[in-house]
Design a protein around this motif. Structure first.
Motif, mmCIF file in Angstrom:
data_model
loop_
_atom_site.group_PDB
_atom_site.id
_atom_site.type_symbol
_atom_site.label_atom_id
_atom_site.label_comp_id
_atom_site.label_asym_id
_atom_site.label_seq_id
_atom_site.Cartn_x
_atom_site.Cartn_y
_atom_site.Cartn_z
ATOM 1 N N CYS A 1 0.363 4.217 0.942
ATOM 2 C CA CYS A 1 0.344 5.045 2.157
ATOM 3 C C CYS A 1 1.321 4.514 3.197
ATOM 4 C CB CYS A 1 -1.078 5.142 2.722
ATOM 5 S SG CYS A 1 -1.867 3.564 3.040
ATOM 6 N N THR B 1 -9.578 -4.661 -2.906
ATOM 7 C CA THR B 1 -8.316 -5.043 -3.561
ATOM 8 C C THR B 1 -7.719 -6.281 -2.904
ATOM 9 O OG1 THR B 1 -7.818 -2.823 -4.346
ATOM 10 C CG2 THR B 1 -5.937 -4.278 -4.000
ATOM 11 N N CYS C 1 -1.711 2.503 -4.817
ATOM 12 C CA CYS C 1 -2.882 2.996 -4.089
ATOM 13 C C CYS C 1 -4.100 2.684 -4.959
ATOM 14 C CB CYS C 1 -2.806 4.496 -3.810
ATOM 15 S SG CYS C 1 -4.345 5.072 -3.018
ATOM 16 N N SER D 1 -1.045 -7.686 6.353
ATOM 17 C CA SER D 1 -1.136 -6.260 6.669
ATOM 18 C C SER D 1 0.169 -5.797 7.299
ATOM 19 C CB SER D 1 -2.287 -5.997 7.634
ATOM 20 O OG SER D 1 -1.904 -6.346 8.944
ATOM 21 N N SER E 1 -10.316 -0.810 0.735
ATOM 22 C CA SER E 1 -9.582 -1.405 -0.387
ATOM 23 C C SER E 1 -8.571 -2.430 0.107
ATOM 24 C CB SER E 1 -8.813 -0.335 -1.172
ATOM 25 O OG SER E 1 -9.684 0.474 -1.900
ATOM 26 N N CYS E 2 -7.771 -2.024 1.086
ATOM 27 C CA CYS E 2 -6.551 -2.759 1.424
ATOM 28 C C CYS E 2 -6.646 -3.627 2.670
ATOM 29 C CB CYS E 2 -5.398 -1.764 1.592
ATOM 30 S SG CYS E 2 -4.939 -0.932 0.056
ATOM 31 N N SER F 1 0.844 -1.197 0.000
ATOM 32 C CA SER F 1 0.000 0.000 0.000
ATOM 33 C C SER F 1 0.877 1.243 0.000
ATOM 34 C CB SER F 1 -0.890 0.021 1.247
ATOM 35 O OG SER F 1 -1.851 -0.994 1.202
ATOM 36 N N ARG G 1 -4.021 8.708 1.329
ATOM 37 C CA ARG G 1 -5.227 8.387 2.088
ATOM 38 C C ARG G 1 -6.322 9.412 1.818
ATOM 39 N NH1 ARG G 1 -5.427 6.065 7.713
ATOM 40 N NH2 ARG G 1 -6.735 7.883 8.058
ATOM 41 N N LEU H 1 -0.566 -4.859 2.827
ATOM 42 C CA LEU H 1 -1.599 -3.839 2.606
ATOM 43 C C LEU H 1 -2.088 -3.260 3.929
ATOM 44 C CD1 LEU H 1 -3.778 -5.539 -0.185
ATOM 45 C CD2 LEU H 1 -1.751 -4.089 -0.444
ATOM 46 N N LYS H 2 -2.514 -2.008 3.875
ATOM 47 C CA LYS H 2 -2.935 -1.266 5.063
ATOM 48 C C LYS H 2 -4.206 -1.850 5.658
ATOM 49 C CE LYS H 2 -3.031 2.342 7.876
ATOM 50 N NZ LYS H 2 -3.760 1.571 8.906
ATOM 51 N N SER I 1 -8.641 -0.706 5.758
ATOM 52 C CA SER I 1 -9.089 0.066 4.597
ATOM 53 C C SER I 1 -10.132 -0.721 3.795
ATOM 54 C CB SER I 1 -7.878 0.353 3.703
ATOM 55 O OG SER I 1 -8.273 0.543 2.360
#
Ligand code: SF4
Length: 147
Positions: free
Chosen positions: A7, A130, A38, A143, A108-109, A5, A14, A102-103, A106
């Motif tokens: 970010c 995602t 992103c 994560s 998405s993530c 990610s 973000r 990935l974050k 989120s």
């Protein structure tokens, strides 16, 4: 090679432009082992943007048409989230990535938790759009908290 990610490596992508730098993920980038993405920006959403949450399920449900992604203003941004997920997958496949960091949380993530669609700050077990597409495509997703 890993997808990460953006970010997490310091990009202010973000919804609120707040930085969420993760030193270990940044180190992967500096070692040439990571490609930042992103998905929300890849899907055409601007920064800053209203926060969005998955309503009616998690990322797998969005992929299967059972849930939608709605932003705080009530706008349906499902198409943008799906487009970003597909772009992220295309990038992952282009660089031969077999895993991703990935974050968490989120829409998405997130890979273990996402917000529950009520915009009340409550989280629920589930994955972002995602993350769901990458997992379905055989890419291992972690994560920044579980890597
Ligand atoms: Fe972009 Fe994912 Fe970070 Fe959200 S969590 S800003 S979609 S990289």
């Amino acid at each position: 090679m890993k997808i990460v990610s953006a970010c997490l490596i310091g990009c202010q992508c973000r919804y609120d432009q707040r930085a969420c730098l993760d030193a270990e993920t940044e180190a992967l980038l500096k070692e040439g082992k990571a490609i930042p993405v992103c998905p929300e920006q890849l899907g055409g959403l601007p920064t800053p943007r209203p926060p969005a949450e998955i309503v009616g399920g998690d990322g797998f449900d969005v992929l299967d048409g059972r849930a939608r992604v709605i932003d705080r203003t009530g706008r349906d941004v499902t198409a943008e989230f799906l487009a970003g997920a597909r772009q992220a997958l295309r990038l992952a496949q282009a660089v031969g990535a077999t895993s991703a960091v990935l974050k968490e949380n989120s829409p998405s993530c997130g890979s273990s938790f996402v917000y529950d669609g009520t915009f009340s700050g409550n989280k629920t077990a589930g994955v972002g759009v995602t993350a769901a597409l990458l997992i379905r495509s055989g890419i291992a997703v972690q994560s920044e908290q579980t890597k």
